[in-house]
Scaffold this motif. Structure first.
Motif, short mmCIF file in Angstrom:
data_model
loop_
_atom_site.label_atom_id
_atom_site.label_comp_id
_atom_site.label_asym_id
_atom_site.label_seq_id
_atom_site.Cartn_x
_atom_site.Cartn_y
_atom_site.Cartn_z
N PRO A 98 11.16 -31.16 46.26
CA PRO A 98 11.77 -32.45 45.96
C PRO A 98 10.96 -33.67 46.41
N SER A 99 10.21 -33.56 47.49
CA SER A 99 9.55 -34.74 48.02
C SER A 99 8.04 -34.76 47.84
N GLU A 101 4.71 -34.05 45.16
CA GLU A 101 4.22 -33.80 43.81
C GLU A 101 3.05 -32.82 43.88
N GLU A 181 20.96 -25.01 44.73
CA GLU A 181 20.82 -26.21 45.56
C GLU A 181 21.09 -25.90 47.03
#
Length: 190
Positions: A98-99, A101, A181
Motif C-alpha cells: 500500500p505505501s 511503489e 484486507e
C-alpha cells in the motif's frame, strides 16, 4: 481477408481454451490485474514470497520467507483483456504494497547464484513468466525474451536467504492464497 482473420481468431480461441485456468486455494480463478494473492510454499504451510535485501545491488531480491516476517502479496497481470490467468499466459508479477511503489519481477544475472528473480523499477507489460500446474500446486516458469522454451524458477540458499532463481528442473512449488484486507501475514493454508 475476412475469412483468414476469422480463422486466426478461432485458432487463438482454441489455444486459450486448451490452457488451464489458474485456481487459488478457495477454488476460484486467479484474476488478471486482480488479487492480491500470497504465494505459499506447498512444502511448508507457513511463509511465502517477499523482498530480500538489496546489498550492493540496486534491485531487491525476491525471497522465500518461512518465518512469515517479510511476506508480501502479489498481483498477476497479462497484456490480454481477459478476466482470469491461464497457464498459457505470459504474466507479469508484482508485489502489492500500500505505501511503496514497486516494479515488476524480472530475472537478472547475479554472481555466484546465476539468474536471480528481482524487483525492478521499470514497467514490463505482460512479463516473462508463466504460472504452470505442478505437483499439488503451481510453479513459475521463466521465458527469456518470451521465447518458446522456458526454465523453472526454484530456490537457492545464498547470503542467509532462500532466493528465487532460474533453476530448471527443481521448481519452487506453491499454492495461490487470496489476500484479504485483514490478513497481514500468512499463517497457513487450509
Amino acid at each position: 481477408m475476412r475469412t483468414s482473420f476469422l480463422a486466426l481468431c478461432l485458432l487463438l480461441f482454441a489455444y486459450r481454451a486448451a490452457a488451464s485456468v489458474i485456481i487459488d486455494t478457495d477454488g476460484e480463478p486467479v484474476s488478471n490485474h486482480g488479487g492480491p494473492y500470497y504465494l505459499v510454499p506447498v512444502s511448508k504451510p507457513n511463509g511465502g514470497v517477499g523482498l530480500g535485501p538489496v546489498g550492493n545491488d540496486n534491485f531487491p531480491a525476491v525471497v522465500l520467507d518461512t518465518n512469515v516476517t517479510n511476506v508480501f502479496p502479489v498481483r498477476f497481470a497479462t497484456i490480454l483483456v481477459t478476466p482470469f490467468i491461464l497457464s498459457s499466459d505470459f504474466v507479469g508479477i508484482s508485489f502489492v504494497l500500500p505505501s511503496i511503489e514497486l516494479g515488476p519481477w524480472t530475472v537478472l544475472p547475479e554472481f555466484p547464484i546465476g539468474w536471480a528473480v528481482k524487483v525492478v523499477r521499470v514497467q514490463i507489460w505482460g512479463g516473462p513468466f508463466k504460472v504452470r500446474p505442478a505437483k499439488n500446486g503451481y510453479k513459475i516458469v521463466y521465458y527469456p525474451e518470451r521465447g518458446a522454451t522456458g526454465a523453472d524458477v526454484g530456490i537457492v540458499y545464498s547470503g542467509g536467504y532462500h532466493r528465487l532463481v532460474v533453476k530448471d528442473g527443481d521448481p519452487f512449488i506453491f499454492k495461490i492464497k487470496k489476500a484479504t484486507e485483514s490478513s497481514a501475514r500468512i499463517m497457513s493454508v487450509v
